[in-house]
Structures are given as C-alpha cells and as structure tokens.
Motif scaffolding. Structure first.
Motif, PDB file in Angstrom:
ATOM      1  N   CYS A   1     -51.273  46.923 -21.748  1.00 35.45           N
ATOM      2  CA  CYS A   1     -51.142  48.359 -22.044  1.00 35.45           C
ATOM      3  C   CYS A   1     -50.294  49.051 -20.979  1.00 35.45           C
ATOM      4  N   LEU A   2     -50.618  48.726 -19.721  1.00 30.55           N
ATOM      5  CA  LEU A   2     -49.926  49.388 -18.616  1.00 30.55           C
ATOM      6  C   LEU A   2     -48.455  48.978 -18.570  1.00 30.55           C
ATOM      7  N   GLU A   3     -48.200  47.715 -18.889  1.00 31.40           N
ATOM      8  CA  GLU A   3     -46.808  47.254 -18.894  1.00 31.40           C
ATOM      9  C   GLU A   3     -46.022  47.892 -20.047  1.00 31.40           C
ATOM     10  N   TRP A   4     -46.737  48.184 -21.119  1.00 30.20           N
ATOM     11  CA  TRP A   4     -46.064  48.884 -22.225  1.00 30.20           C
ATOM     12  C   TRP A   4     -45.588  50.268 -21.760  1.00 30.20           C
ATOM     13  N   ILE A   5     -46.462  50.938 -21.022  1.00 35.30           N
ATOM     14  CA  ILE A   5     -46.070  52.261 -20.511  1.00 35.30           C
ATOM     15  C   ILE A   5     -44.840  52.108 -19.616  1.00 35.30           C
ATOM     16  N   ASN A   6     -44.895  51.110 -18.768  1.00 32.76           N
ATOM     17  CA  ASN A   6     -43.792  50.861 -17.827  1.00 32.76           C
ATOM     18  C   ASN A   6     -42.484  50.602 -18.583  1.00 32.76           C
ATOM     19  N   ALA A   7     -42.591  49.810 -19.648  1.00 34.77           N
ATOM     20  CA  ALA A   7     -41.380  49.415 -20.374  1.00 34.77           C
ATOM     21  C   ALA A   7     -40.858  50.523 -21.276  1.00 34.77           C
ATOM     22  N   ASN A   8     -41.728  51.419 -21.710  1.00 28.54           N
ATOM     23  CA  ASN A   8     -41.327  52.409 -22.711  1.00 28.54           C
ATOM     24  C   ASN A   8     -41.175  53.834 -22.179  1.00 28.54           C
ATOM     25  N   SER A   9     -41.164  53.981 -20.893  1.00 24.05           N
ATOM     26  CA  SER A   9     -40.998  55.337 -20.376  1.00 24.05           C
ATOM     27  C   SER A   9     -39.874  55.344 -19.359  1.00 24.05           C
ATOM     28  N   SER A  10     -39.204  56.461 -19.324  1.00 22.94           N
ATOM     29  CA  SER A  10     -38.132  56.592 -18.328  1.00 22.94           C
ATOM     30  C   SER A  10     -38.753  56.956 -16.983  1.00 22.94           C
ATOM     31  N   ASP A  11     -37.963  56.863 -15.934  1.00 22.94           N
ATOM     32  CA  ASP A  11     -38.472  57.177 -14.596  1.00 22.94           C
ATOM     33  C   ASP A  11     -38.960  58.612 -14.497  1.00 22.94           C
ATOM     34  N   SER A  12     -38.304  59.462 -15.281  1.00 20.66           N
ATOM     35  CA  SER A  12     -38.649  60.882 -15.162  1.00 20.66           C
ATOM     36  C   SER A  12     -39.871  61.264 -16.001  1.00 20.66           C
ATOM     37  N   ALA A  13     -40.316  60.305 -16.865  1.00 25.84           N
ATOM     38  CA  ALA A  13     -41.449  60.622 -17.740  1.00 25.84           C
ATOM     39  C   ALA A  13     -42.647  61.042 -16.907  1.00 25.84           C
ATOM     40  N   GLY A  14     -43.505  61.844 -17.530  1.00 26.89           N
ATOM     41  CA  GLY A  14     -44.595  62.482 -16.791  1.00 26.89           C
ATOM     42  C   GLY A  14     -45.703  61.560 -16.336  1.00 26.89           C
ATOM     43  N   LEU A  15     -46.849  62.203 -16.087  1.00 28.28           N
ATOM     44  CA  LEU A  15     -47.996  61.486 -15.520  1.00 28.28           C
ATOM     45  C   LEU A  15     -48.796  60.757 -16.613  1.00 28.28           C
ATOM     46  N   VAL A  16     -49.649  59.856 -16.128  1.00 27.66           N
ATOM     47  CA  VAL A  16     -50.576  59.188 -17.049  1.00 27.66           C
ATOM     48  C   VAL A  16     -51.958  59.771 -16.803  1.00 27.66           C
ATOM     49  N   PHE A  17     -52.610  60.188 -17.874  1.00 29.20           N
ATOM     50  CA  PHE A  17     -53.975  60.678 -17.735  1.00 29.20           C
ATOM     51  C   PHE A  17     -54.917  59.490 -17.915  1.00 29.20           C
ATOM     52  N   ALA A  18     -55.445  59.039 -16.792  1.00 32.99           N
ATOM     53  CA  ALA A  18     -56.322  57.863 -16.832  1.00 32.99           C
ATOM     54  C   ALA A  18     -57.594  58.180 -16.059  1.00 32.99           C
ATOM     55  N   HIS A  19     -58.615  57.393 -16.287  1.00 30.55           N
ATOM     56  CA  HIS A  19     -59.850  57.568 -15.526  1.00 30.55           C
ATOM     57  C   HIS A  19     -59.561  57.298 -14.058  1.00 30.55           C
ATOM     58  N   GLN A  20     -60.282  58.002 -13.192  1.00 30.23           N
ATOM     59  CA  GLN A  20     -60.020  57.877 -11.752  1.00 30.23           C
ATOM     60  C   GLN A  20     -60.054  56.420 -11.282  1.00 30.23           C
ATOM     61  N   SER A  21     -60.992  55.655 -11.825  1.00 28.92           N
ATOM     62  CA  SER A  21     -61.129  54.262 -11.380  1.00 28.92           C
ATOM     63  C   SER A  21     -59.966  53.382 -11.861  1.00 28.92           C
ATOM     64  N   ASP A  22     -59.152  53.892 -12.794  1.00 29.38           N
ATOM     65  CA  ASP A  22     -58.002  53.120 -13.277  1.00 29.38           C
ATOM     66  C   ASP A  22     -56.697  53.518 -12.596  1.00 29.38           C
ATOM     67  N   GLY A  23     -56.788  54.521 -11.721  1.00 32.48           N
ATOM     68  CA  GLY A  23     -55.581  55.082 -11.126  1.00 32.48           C
ATOM     69  C   GLY A  23     -54.692  54.057 -10.440  1.00 32.48           C
ATOM     70  N   PHE A  24     -55.272  53.229  -9.600  1.00 28.08           N
ATOM     71  CA  PHE A  24     -54.459  52.255  -8.852  1.00 28.08           C
ATOM     72  C   PHE A  24     -53.803  51.233  -9.784  1.00 28.08           C
ATOM     73  N   PHE A  25     -54.510  50.895 -10.869  1.00 23.19           N
ATOM     74  CA  PHE A  25     -53.931  49.933 -11.818  1.00 23.19           C
ATOM     75  C   PHE A  25     -52.686  50.543 -12.471  1.00 23.19           C
ATOM     76  N   VAL A  26     -52.816  51.785 -12.867  1.00 27.91           N
ATOM     77  CA  VAL A  26     -51.682  52.455 -13.524  1.00 27.91           C
ATOM     78  C   VAL A  26     -50.509  52.523 -12.552  1.00 27.91           C
ATOM     79  N   GLU A  27     -50.788  52.920 -11.329  1.00 28.28           N
ATOM     80  CA  GLU A  27     -49.712  53.095 -10.342  1.00 28.28           C
ATOM     81  C   GLU A  27     -48.993  51.772 -10.072  1.00 28.28           C
ATOM     82  N   PHE A  28     -49.746  50.685 -10.078  1.00 33.40           N
ATOM     83  CA  PHE A  28     -49.123  49.393  -9.766  1.00 33.40           C
ATOM     84  C   PHE A  28     -48.391  48.817 -10.973  1.00 33.40           C
ATOM     85  N   TRP A  29     -49.080  48.748 -12.121  1.00 28.55           N
ATOM     86  CA  TRP A  29     -48.495  48.044 -13.268  1.00 28.55           C
ATOM     87  C   TRP A  29     -47.565  48.938 -14.089  1.00 28.55           C
TER      88      TRP A  29
END
Lengths: 501, 469
Positions: free
Chosen positions: B351-379
């Motif tokens: 899921c996270l890699e899909w976001i990475n592959a389908n969004s431009s650098d300028s695309a906005g933030l991801v609304f994720a649960h606090q405990s998922d924050g580091f995963f989103v930031e990395f992947w």
C-alpha cells in the motif's frame, strides 16, 4: 480401632456423596448457565472426540482457551451413562473425595484418626462447597486434588509421596489456573517461616522452588494468548465492569460466614491468631499460609468470591482440627475429663446446626434457582422452529443456555476473553431489552445478527422489566412463542435499518 | 567436573545467541513477511538513509523540528553504503548483539566472577526477552549496549592506554542520550567506589560525559524542552511488553538476590543503584533495559547456585533445573514470536509503495494513524500529520477528532487545510486501535464518491485519495 475409624470414614463419604447426589438429582436440569457450557463441551468430546475450542454458536465465533482435562474425564464417565447423569455424578463423586484427603491431613497433623474423621465429616459440609453440587463445576474436581497435593507436600520426604506430589502438581498445573493459589500459599508459608526464623527445611525449599516455576510455566504455556491479549488485567477475566463487582462479591459478610460455616471460621481464626502471634509452629504455618493467600486473593478480588470461600472454608476446617485437638488435650488434663465424650458430642451437634443444616438449606436454595421446564421448553421450541443460523438475543446469563439447549447463536455469553467490545455488547443487550424505541432495537439486532429475542424471568429480573417496552409501540416484532414464564419474539424480515441520504 | 565447566559451552552459547537473535526474523520470514520489524527501526532507517545521501541534517528533514544526531544513525548510514538499509536494519543489531555479549562476558570476568558464574549470567541474559528485543529491533539501544560493555571492559583494564581508549565508546554512549549518560556515570561511580580505586579515572569520564551533555543535549533541551524520544513499553513481556522483564527472570532474579543478600553491607552502593534503576524505570522506560541486566545478573547467580548446590531431593535437581531452563527458553521463544508479528507486513508495505509510486514529490500529506507514521515516511516517502516522534498535542487531538468524525464537511475542511492527499486505512484499525467495526465514522465517510476515491487496496489495507473540497 483403626478399622472402626476406616468404616466410619467410609460412612461419612457415602453420606456426603448421597446428600450431594440427592440434591443434584432433585431437579431435572443444572443450576447455572456455566454448567451448560461444561455440558456442551462434554457432549462434544463424546461425539467428536475433542472439545469445542472454537464455537460458531458463541458470539463472534468465540475462541475458548481452557484446559479440557475435567471435560475429558467427565466424558469418560459418560461412556457408561447419559451425559446429564455423568455431569452430576462425576463432579459430586470427586467433591466427596475431599472427605478422605482432609481426613489424611488432619490425621497427619493431629496424629488422631478420630479427629481426622471429624474433620473429614466437617469438610463434606462446608456450605458453599456443598451447594455447588449441581453446577458441573471444575472446582468439584480441582479442590479435592488440591488438598491431596497439600497432603503429599507434607510427606514429601517419603519417596512414593514425592513422586506422587510431582505427578499431581504437573497434572493440576494443566487442569486449572486455580493451582496458583497453591503457589501463593507455599510462598507465604516460606515468608512466615523466614519472619519467625523457624529454620529452613532444604527439601521443602527445593520442592517449593520447583513448584513455583513449574506452575508459572504451565500457566504461561496454556494461557499465553490471553496474557498477551489482556496483559495484567487478565486476572479480571475481561469481565465487563458492570458485572465485575457482582462476580467477585455479591455476598454480604454475614452470608459469607454462613457459607463457610460458623464453627470452622471462629476456631480456625483463633488458631491463626494463636500460632501467628503467640506460638510459632511450622506445620500450622503451612495452612496459615494457604488461608492468608486465599484471604489475600479474595481481598484483592483476584479470585471469584464463591471459589475463594470454598478454599477458605476447607482450610479453616483443617485449622479447626488443630483447635479441637488442643481442646481435647486440655480437657483431658482437667477434672472435667469425664465429660470429654459430652464435649465431643456437643461440638458435633453444634457443627450439625451450623454447617450441615446450612449446607442443606443452601443446596435447596441453589436447586430452587434451577432453570425451569418452561424455560427449557422455550429453548427447545427455538431449536425446533427457527432457522439453524438464527441469532438469539438473551441476557448474558443465558448465553450458554442458548447455545447448549436451543443450539442457536447467542450475542453474548459468560466467556469474555479475547474480546475488546464486551462492555459495549453488554450495554447494547441492556438497550435491546430496555429501549422503548423499536428502531434502536432493530439497529442493535442487525448489528449483532440477532433475529429472535428470548425474554425470560432471568431477563425480567436483570433488567427489572415485566415486558419489552418497545413491543406495544411498533410493528417490527411478533411474539412467536409464549408460555407461563418465557416469551420469544421474532424480528420481522421486512424491518431493516437503512441509511438514507 | 560439572557439565558446563567445559569452556566449549561458552562458544556454543554464542551460537545459541545467534539463533535466538535470528528467531524473530526466521518466524517472520516463515510467515511470508519480509519487512524489517518495528516502527522506530523505520525511523532509524529513514534518518540513516537521509544521512547517507545528504550528510548530517541540522533539523529533522520532514518536519523541520530540531534533530539530535545519534551515533546509531551514523553507523547505519555507514553500513548502508555496503548493503541496503533494509538489510542493514536486520543485520546490524544482530551483529551488535553478539559483540555486546562477548564484552558482557569479559566485563563479568573482569569483576572477578568465576567462569561458571559468568556463563550462567550470560546464559540468562541471552534468553531474556530484552536481549531479543534490543538486538532484533534496529534501535540505538543495540549500539548503547555494545558501547557500555566495551567501554566498561576497557575501563576495567589497568593500562592507561585502554583507559584512554575507553573515551571513544563512552563519548559515543553519552551522545546517545541523557539517560544513558546518567546510567553510565552511576555505574562507573559505584564500580570505582566499591573497588576503592580508579576514582581519578572516573572524574575524567564524568568530565567528558558532562562536556558532551552540555554540547549536544543541552541545546536540544533548550530548543525542544525535552531530552529526546523515550521508550514506551510495558513491564512484563508475557503481558505484551516489548522491552519488559520476563516473569521467570524476575522470579529467578528474586531468588538470586536472596542468595547474595548477605553481601548487602559490602556492596550497599550497588544495591542502592539497583533500587534506583528499578524505581526510576517505572517513569523512564529506557531504564528497563538496564534493569534487565541487573535482573539477569541475579538470575544467573541463582541459576548457578541451584546448579552447584547439593540438593536434598537429589531426584528433583535435574528436573528442577530443566524446568527453570525451559521457563527461560519459553519466554525467549515466545517473545521472538511476538516480535516477529510486529508491523509492518508485506501487504501494508505494498500500500505504502503504491502511494510512493503514484504521487508526485509535491503531493500532500498522508493521513495515517500515529503508530503508522514512521512506516509511511520510510516506504511512501511522504510526510504524515503526526508520527510517534513528532506529535504536537493539538495535532493529536485534531487527528483523533477526524478519525471519529461523521461530519463530511468538517473532514473536508480539515484535509484541505492540512494538505492531506491520501488516507491510509488497515485492518488493525478496526480491532480497537481506532474503531471496533468497519464502516464507522471516517471509514464510513470515505465511501462518499464525490470526495474520496479508493486508489489501492489489498487484503490488509486500503489507500483513499482525497479529491479536494
């Protein structure tokens, strides 16, 4: 003389067993909802060869984590008789064996077979224990073995008893977590010995060390998933807060004394006081340790109140036997020695008045609460006239009845482990029975997949209602069954909650 | 000669340690999950990657908040030149675990403990859940242990050369955090005071640690008002804690304390230190890992005593020792299983890699649960509203409100204002983390086709795109 005591003990056992069976068979059904959980497990073992660890009829397809040893043994008995018979005879037979084990302990500590028989007799009529004769309770099986374990511990230096102890300890560790009471008792026993500087017995220390580690290990092995899921709160069994206080104590102090027996309580307490503060004695400390551990667990609400009282009552009986020996010894040295038989007779009469009669009264009250034939008929009607996958909304106290007798899905029963929403569920059930808004009830019934409402005297009593408030107003429910005590309502298929807009 | 007196068993113990440390990943791989374990390890990996590419940052790259450089990030960054950071996050802690074990043993020998005593202490340490957690999860704790044991080993030597060499691990250790610095100073003080020598050396180390504290941690404290992220963990691993004690180690440790209670007057300072560490570990959970060393020390002594003593019930001896060993083994393996099941899983990473592959650098933030924050930031390489490190109170309150909101207008307004582009939902959120069932509150609102579009989903998670107001 030895043979006389043996015969007397056997007669006591037969009397206790006969009394228990008399009350147990005086009603056609079992006295508690939990009994039906155990009966269902026994039946499943008998038919399928294994217990129901995952039950499609229990809410959210409940996963039960428990040791099925008791159920297997009862299922073995049921090979020779109907399950309902076996479920009565097997626990009561084992519970009556307590007489022998308490006799052995009392004889060991008082060195008197007569006092041993008396203690055995008293142990058979600890009211709270006696009244569990119709509950198909695992405690009927565990408690006698618990006292046998104590006896084996006392004779640990004897090779055969040592191996017997090891075997029984391992067995009990895998039967029920109540063995932890034994563990705490042993630890407190050692603490008392250290406090009184009574000198360590290395063999005892070694066996205690082993026992503590083994018991802890076995519990973590069996209940690991529960510990991980609930953390420390596992000791409260995830019981919803509104049921918790009732589970751990819904009994007043006077009732508690009545349930334990007045004589063992008074004299047991005296023995604890005497040996704790005046006259340190190691062999008494073992039982004081168990009494304190049970008392402490009861006080901290870490053990179910009735179960705690069962242990407490039986331990007090053993402590009472100390007192009785002291009294006899004292009277024998006075000029009133000739009145000794009179004294013994007097004690027995007082005991009969304060323990045997209360035991019978409590047993009668327990069987008086049995599930009535009206309720069973209603449940059987549900079984025969509703779709197999129908869900039935009933009080949490009747959840096991719904699955065991009606063989339909319940929306909550007394097994609360591994759920995060038990509080919400309980609240929703209350709303189903007490709400006057039909739309709310329909929504809740849909939420839990329930199609029928089982409205019984238990629900009336629990929710303090005489009829379902929403029924008269709406058109979504119809009464499909009714007798003197129970009504069954069906939610009409056309009534569905829809989100519009 | 008793069985374990043969020194070959010590070598075997190192192999056992390797297996113990590999277990979480062995279990994880066997279940088809190939992602390195844990939330904080993903933060360490992200920072290490950033350092490897851009050098040490002045501020936290995503949030522009103050950044305290950690030697562990530098180590990971350095190793990431040789192997991928994902692999480094698995291999480095395990390697550090083995090194720390060696130095732990040498430190124990330096404290004049016999071979067999040291062996039993190390044995209990290897099977302690904290050992598995510290050296399986890629966090600075793995490095802290090595630095502490290595530094202490050098400090114990008589030679001034080794003493001067100990400056390196001790300064790195001090750079790892204030709590580690304080523990280091307390341990060295108690050691020097108890052996009645090397106090002069202690003053040197104290000055060094104080200097690093003033140079590194004080500015950070002045900027943020905190001393850096602190560990969050329960106390008992059998009850679900990641860095807690095992019940059996505690029981055995209590017994060990009972056995050595007679030395209390001789080593009163050490006892005082132990009490302090235990008491404070209730408030600062970072101290749990140190308290665990103490527990293992006493538990090891107890195990040794039970092994060596003449048993009155000789038939029971081997059985009892076996049961105790099984208890330790059980808690270790059981904890390895727990660790192996920690997030993230392969499906989640997809899921996270899909976001990475389908969004431009300028695309906005991801609304994720606090405990998922580091995963989103990395992947996904995307910023989130809050993570476990960056969690301003007002944002936490806001995001909690949005998770439970049934007001579409409110949600749209909030997402627009904060620049939220993606919403990340997964199965665990429905089992109590946010909701108890599907289709409630924000999850219900996501089904509104005018506002949200489901971009990607699999059996575990779904990514929703916010179309804008």
């Amino acid at each position: 003389m030895k043979r006389l005591w043996g015969v007397l003990l056997l007669l006591v056992f037969i009397f206790v067993l006969a009394s228990r069976l008399y009350f147990a068979f005086s009603v056609p059904y079992f006295s508690s909802d939990d009994a039906y959980f155990n009966v269902r497990q026994i039946e499943n073992i008998r038919t399928a060869g294994f217990p129901l660890f995952s039950d499609s009829l229990s809410y959210s397809r409940n996963t039960f984590i428990f040791s099925p040893v008791f159920h297997y043994m009862a299922a073995f008995f049921s090979l020779f008789m109907p399950v309902s018979f076996a479920a009565n005879i097997f626990p009561n037979f084992f519970a009556s064996l307590t007489v022998f084990f308490v006799y052995l302990i009392a004889r060991k500590i008082t060195k008197s077979s007569g006092i041993g028989v008396l203690a055995g007799f008293i142990s058979g009529f600890v009211p709270v224990f006696f009244a569990s004769m119709n509950d198909v309770s695992v405690y009927s099986f565990v408690i006698p073995l618990f006292f046998l374990l104590i006896y084996l511990f006392m004779r640990i230096r004897d090779k055969y008893f040592f191996y017997g102890y090891l075997f029984l300890l391992m067995f009990l560790s895998f039967v029920h977590p109540i063995i932890l009471v034994f563990c705490f008792g042993l630890i407190l026993f050692q603490v008392l010995i250290i406090m009184e500087s009574l000198g360590h017995d290395r063999a005892e220390l070694e066996i205690i060390l082993f026992s503590v580690f083994f018991i802890a290990w076995a519990q973590f092995l069996i209940y690991k998933r529960l510990f991980l899921f609930h953390g420390l709160s596992v000791v409260w069994q995830n019981i919803p807060s509104s049921l918790l206080s009732e589970h751990f104590s819904s009994i007043s102090a006077v009732e508690a004394i009545y349930m334990v027996g007045v004589i063992p309580l008074i004299y047991g307490a005296y023995v604890i006081f005497r040996y704790l503060f005046k006259e340190p004695r190691k062999d008494v400390y073992l039982f004081i340790g168990f009494a304190l551990s049970t008392g402490l667990l009861l006080w901290l609400r870490l053990i179910e109140f009735r179960v705690g009282l069962m242990f407490f009552g039986l331990i007090l009986v053993i402590l009472f036997s100390y007192y009785f020996k002291l009294s006899i010894h004292y009277i024998a040295q006075t000029r009133a020695a000739g009145f000794l038989p009179l004294f013994v007779g007097f004690v027995i009469i007082v005991f009969v008045l304060t323990s045997v009669l209360p035991s019978f009264a409590l047993a009668r009250a327990t069987v008086g609460k049995y599930i009535s034939s009206d309720e069973i008929n209603a449940l059987l009607w549900i079984k025969e006239n509703t779709p197999v996958n129908a869900g039935v909304a009933a009080s949490v106290r009747e959840g096991n009845l719904i699955t065991a007798v009606a063989q339909r899905k319940n929306i909550m029963d007394s097994y609360f482990f591994l759920h995060k929403d038990v509080g919400q569920r309980l609240d929703d059930i209350r709303r189903i029975f007490t709400s006057s808004l039909e739309i709310e009830v329909v929504g809740l019934m849909e939420k839990y997949g329930a199609d029928y409402i089982y409205f019984s005297p238990v629900s009336m009593n629990e929710f303090k209602i005489s009829s379902l408030p929403f029924i008269s107003a709406g058109r979504c429910f119809e009464k499909v069954y009714g007798n003197r005590a129970v009504s069954v309502y069906r939610k009409l298929g056309a009534c569905k909650l829809k989100v519009v807009g | 000669m008793k069985l374990f007196e043969k020194k070959i068993f010590l070598v075997c113990l190192f192999f056992v340690a390797l297996i113990v440390l590999s277990l979480p990943y062995l279990f994880r791989f066997s279940e088809g999950n190939h992602v390195f374990i844990g939330s904080w390890p993903h933060y360490q990996a992200r920072m290490a990657s950033f350092i490897a590419e851009n050098g040490i940052p002045g501020t936290e790259p995503l949030f522009n908040s103050p950044y305290l450089v950690n030697p562990y990030h530098l180590l990971l960054a350095g190793i990431s030149f040789l192997i991928p950071i994902e692999l480094a996050s698995i291999v480095v802690p395990i390697a550090l675990g083995l090194v720390s074990l060696l130095f732990f043993y040498l430190v124990l020998r330096g404290l004049k403990l016999s071979y067999l005593r040291s062996f039993f202490i190390v044995l209990v340490f290897v099977f302690s859940p904290v050992f598995t957690a510290v050296f399986s999860l890629s966090t600075p704790f793995a490095l802290v242990f090595v630095l502490l044991f290595f530094g202490f080993f050098l400090f114990q030597r008589k030679s001034w050369f080794f003493f001067l060499l100990s400056f390196i691990p001790f300064s790195l250790l001090a750079a790892c955090g204030v709590i580690h610095s304080i523990v280091l100073l307390l341990v060295l003080f108690v050691y020097c005071f108890s052996v009645k020598k090397k106090l002069f050396r202690f003053y040197f180390i104290a000055a060094l640690v104080l200097f690093i504290g003033l140079a590194l941690h004080l500015p950070y404290y002045l900027l943020t008002g905190g001393i850096g992220p602190l560990l969050r963990s329960g106390l008992i691993t059998e009850f679900g804690a990641v860095y807690g004690f095992s019940v059996f180690s505690l029981l055995l440790g209590g017994l060990g304390l009972f056995f050595v209670w007679s030395y209390k007057t001789k080593y009163y300072l050490a006892y005082f230190l132990i009490v302090c560490i235990f008491a404070l570990s209730f408030f600062a959970r970072d101290l749990l890992v140190y308290a665990n060393i103490v527990v293992c020390f006493f538990a090891g002594l107890a195990f040794y005593s039970l092994y060596m003593r003449e048993w009155e019930l000789s038939d029971l001896r081997n059985f009892a020792l076996l049961v105790i060993f099984c208890c330790l083994l059980f808690s270790s393996i059981s904890h390895a299983v727990v660790l192996s099941r920690l997030p993230p899983g392969d499906s989640f990473v997809e899921c996270l890699e899909w976001i990475n592959a389908n969004s431009s650098d300028s695309a906005g933030l991801v609304f994720a649960h606090q405990s998922d924050g580091f995963f989103v930031e990395f992947w996904a390489e995307k910023k989130v509203l809050v993570d476990e490190g960056y969690a301003p109170a007002d944002l936490i309150v806001d995001s909690e409100r949005i998770w439970h909101s049934s007001d579409l207008k409110e949600v749209k307004r909030f997402f627009s204002r904060k620049g939220i582009r993606y919403i990340l939902i997964h199965e665990d959120l429905f089992s109590g983390a946010v909701w108890n069932e599907k289709g409630k509150e924000l999850h219900f609102l996501l089904t509104n086709p005018e506002t949200f579009k489901r971009g990607y989903h699999n059996s575990y998670c779904e990514v929703w795109e916010f179309k804008g107001e």
